[in-house]
Design an enzyme around this catalytic site. Structure first.
Site, PDB file in Angstrom:
ATOM      1  N   GLY A  62       0.808  -1.213   0.000  1.00  0.00           N
ATOM      2  CA  GLY A  62       0.000   0.000   0.000  1.00  0.00           C
ATOM      3  C   GLY A  62       0.836   1.254   0.000  1.00  0.00           C
ATOM      4  N   PHE A 114      -6.944   0.163  -5.517  1.00  0.00           N
ATOM      5  CA  PHE A 114      -5.814  -0.340  -6.313  1.00  0.00           C
ATOM      6  C   PHE A 114      -5.377   0.637  -7.413  1.00  0.00           C
ATOM      7  CE2 PHE A 114      -6.825  -5.179  -5.682  1.00  0.00           C
ATOM      8  CZ  PHE A 114      -6.337  -5.104  -4.398  1.00  0.00           C
ATOM      9  N   SER A 172      -8.948  -6.782  -0.209  1.00  0.00           N
ATOM     10  CA  SER A 172      -9.181  -5.339  -0.209  1.00  0.00           C
ATOM     11  C   SER A 172     -10.681  -5.083  -0.252  1.00  0.00           C
ATOM     12  CB  SER A 172      -8.524  -4.682  -1.419  1.00  0.00           C
ATOM     13  OG  SER A 172      -8.956  -3.329  -1.529  1.00  0.00           O
ATOM     14  N   ASN A 174     -12.049  -2.344  -1.191  1.00  0.00           N
ATOM     15  CA  ASN A 174     -12.293  -1.181  -2.046  1.00  0.00           C
ATOM     16  C   ASN A 174     -12.448  -1.491  -3.523  1.00  0.00           C
ATOM     17  OD1 ASN A 174     -12.086   0.609   0.217  1.00  0.00           O
ATOM     18  ND2 ASN A 174      -9.870   0.291   0.160  1.00  0.00           N
ATOM     19  N   THR A 175     -12.390  -2.762  -3.885  1.00  0.00           N
ATOM     20  CA  THR A 175     -12.713  -3.210  -5.241  1.00  0.00           C
ATOM     21  C   THR A 175     -13.967  -4.063  -5.128  1.00  0.00           C
ATOM     22  OG1 THR A 175     -10.405  -3.195  -5.970  1.00  0.00           O
ATOM     23  CG2 THR A 175     -11.947  -4.557  -7.223  1.00  0.00           C
ATOM     24  N   LYS A 208      -3.535 -12.967   1.309  1.00  0.00           N
ATOM     25  CA  LYS A 208      -3.835 -11.944   2.313  1.00  0.00           C
ATOM     26  C   LYS A 208      -5.341 -11.902   2.530  1.00  0.00           C
ATOM     27  CE  LYS A 208      -2.842  -7.126   3.551  1.00  0.00           C
ATOM     28  NZ  LYS A 208      -1.952  -5.991   3.278  1.00  0.00           N
ATOM     29  N   ASN A 237      -6.008  -7.562   6.368  1.00  0.00           N
ATOM     30  CA  ASN A 237      -6.106  -6.317   5.604  1.00  0.00           C
ATOM     31  C   ASN A 237      -6.828  -5.262   6.460  1.00  0.00           C
ATOM     32  OD1 ASN A 237      -6.250  -4.538   3.288  1.00  0.00           O
ATOM     33  ND2 ASN A 237      -6.187  -6.358   2.000  1.00  0.00           N
ATOM     34  N   THR A 238      -7.360  -4.236   5.810  1.00  0.00           N
ATOM     35  CA  THR A 238      -8.146  -3.236   6.536  1.00  0.00           C
ATOM     36  C   THR A 238      -9.531  -3.800   6.849  1.00  0.00           C
ATOM     37  OG1 THR A 238      -8.927  -2.277   4.450  1.00  0.00           O
ATOM     38  CG2 THR A 238      -6.947  -1.315   5.446  1.00  0.00           C
ATOM     39  N   GLY A 259      -4.703   0.994  11.228  1.00  0.00           N
ATOM     40  CA  GLY A 259      -4.086   1.709  12.331  1.00  0.00           C
ATOM     41  C   GLY A 259      -4.520   1.178  13.687  1.00  0.00           C
ATOM     42  N   GLY A 288      -2.625  -2.588  12.681  1.00  0.00           N
ATOM     43  CA  GLY A 288      -2.574  -1.882  13.946  1.00  0.00           C
ATOM     44  C   GLY A 288      -1.285  -1.973  14.720  1.00  0.00           C
ATOM     45  N   TYR A 309       2.064  -0.091   8.393  1.00  0.00           N
ATOM     46  CA  TYR A 309       2.052   1.008   7.435  1.00  0.00           C
ATOM     47  C   TYR A 309       1.436   2.239   8.087  1.00  0.00           C
ATOM     48  CZ  TYR A 309       0.485   3.748   3.308  1.00  0.00           C
ATOM     49  OH  TYR A 309       0.222   4.735   2.396  1.00  0.00           O
ATOM     50  N   SER A 310       0.200   2.120   8.591  1.00  0.00           N
ATOM     51  CA  SER A 310      -0.528   3.292   9.074  1.00  0.00           C
ATOM     52  C   SER A 310       0.205   4.043  10.179  1.00  0.00           C
ATOM     53  CB  SER A 310      -1.916   2.878   9.559  1.00  0.00           C
ATOM     54  OG  SER A 310      -2.691   2.374   8.495  1.00  0.00           O
TER      55      SER A 310
END
Length: 348
Positions: A62, A114, A172, A174-175, A208, A237-238, A259, A288, A309-310
């Site tokens: 990401g 993506f 994900s 978001n797709t 994942k 994932n998120t 996060g 997190g 990452y976050s």
């Protein structure tokens, strides 16, 4: 170095989150970003897939979607870096704004979808970099694809020669419809196609999954992975969930939450996954991680490697060294001579 990063963080925190991310990538590509020259404590070394890594702390997919700064991130002190998600064809992703800081909660919501320059751009960069460190490649599907499993095959075959491990990202949020690929039949078919396609030159292959997976979902996913003798799983994932304790006015934005608000959920799903996996393959704990204690909890819950990452959104690169130092201290406190010795300690 700390003062330099403090000034950068102050500037980045005052601008749009996605614009700040773009500026961070530019700084890293410039070669001017200070690295971390300190050696890691021997206790942090970890073995996975026949390789020895200096530490188990990784950069999650990401951040470096187009394989632009893998080496710069390794220089910051990560034990592994995962690029992507890479889709076969370039795509713009979802409309902006699509990345939001939840400062009050130390969280992030994204609905990126993506976005990226596609397979050819990522492959070109990976092919020209010296093979050093431990770099994974996360593969996704194009939003408008009519055969999403074929997209994973295409990406994995093309990028396998340059990857230390491959990730099929089927989680994900978001797709639209992507998470349907986590169903038992769909997942088995997809992963078997990828395995067959890379069989001539095998690379460790992991999947994942979402932290929103139910117990029944985990039963099916782990059963598929064990039957296929997959090399590992990333959990997770998120999340689409929104904990009641969120304070940020951005908490109702559409997208995946990551996060600090994800820490407890992702670690619990990791623990449930580890109990089902029964050490048949390594797990990567993601979600997190913002402290050495968070990383340690995931290792004790069954993770061999840990990704973040976050947390970097709020603390910048110095967090990498802090997490490693804290993790080493926790291992020593509890009498573990190595990360390997602590893996799954809470499952025994």
């Amino acid at each position: 170095m700390a003062v330099w990063y403090s000034l950068i963080d102050l500037v980045l925190s005052r601008i749009d989150a996605e614009a700040a991310h773009g500026l961070a990538l530019r700084a890293l590509k410039s070669g001017l970003t200070p690295g971390d020259s300190r050696d890691d404590p021997p206790s942090l070394s970890v073995s996975v897939w026949g390789r020895h890594l200096p530490n188990p702390i990784g950069l999650a997919a990401g951040f470096d979607k187009n394989a632009e700064v893998a080496d710069a991130m390794l220089n910051l002190g990560f034990g592994l870096v995962e690029i992507g998600s890479v889709t076969p064809r370039p795509q713009a992703g979802n409309p902006r704004p699509r990345l939001f800081r939840l400062a009050e909660d130390r969280g992030v919501i994204n609905r990126m979808g993506f976005p990226g320059q596609g397979l050819d751009a990522a492959r070109s960069r990976l092919a020209t970099r010296p093979r050093r460190g431990f770099v994974g490649v996360n593969v996704g599907a194009n939003k408008d694809s009519t055969d999403r499993a074929a997209d994973y095959v295409t990406g994995c075959v093309a990028l396998a020669p340059y990857a230390d491990y491959l990730v099929c990202n089927v989680s994900s949020p978001n797709t639209p419809g992507l998470r349907n690929l986590q169903g038992r039949t769909e997942l088995a078919g997809l992963l078997k196609r990828v395995q067959d396609a890379i069989a001539a030159k095998p690379v460790p292959l992991v999947v994942k999954i979402a932290p929103d997976a139910t117990d029944d979902d985990l039963d099916d996913i782990v059963a598929v992975c064990r039957e296929l003798r997959l090399d590992g799983m990333i959990v997770g994932n998120t999340t689409l969930s929104r904990p009641a304790f969120l304070q940020s006015p951005r908490r109702d934005e559409t997208g995946g939450l990551s996060g600090a608000p994800l820490t407890a959920l992702s670690t619990e799903v990791l623990r449930k996954t580890a109990r089902r996996v029964e050490k048949q393959f390594p797990l990567i704990g993601c979600g997190g991680v913002g402290s050495g204690a968070d990383a340690y909890a995931k290792i004790r819950a069954g993770a061999t490697l840990v990704q973040l990452y976050s947390a970097m959104v709020f603390e910048g690169p110095p967090i990498i060294r802090r997490i490693k130092d804290e993790l080493a201290a926790l291992l020593a406190r509890d009498g573990f001579s190595s990360v390997d010795a602590a893996i799954g300690a809470d499952l025994r």
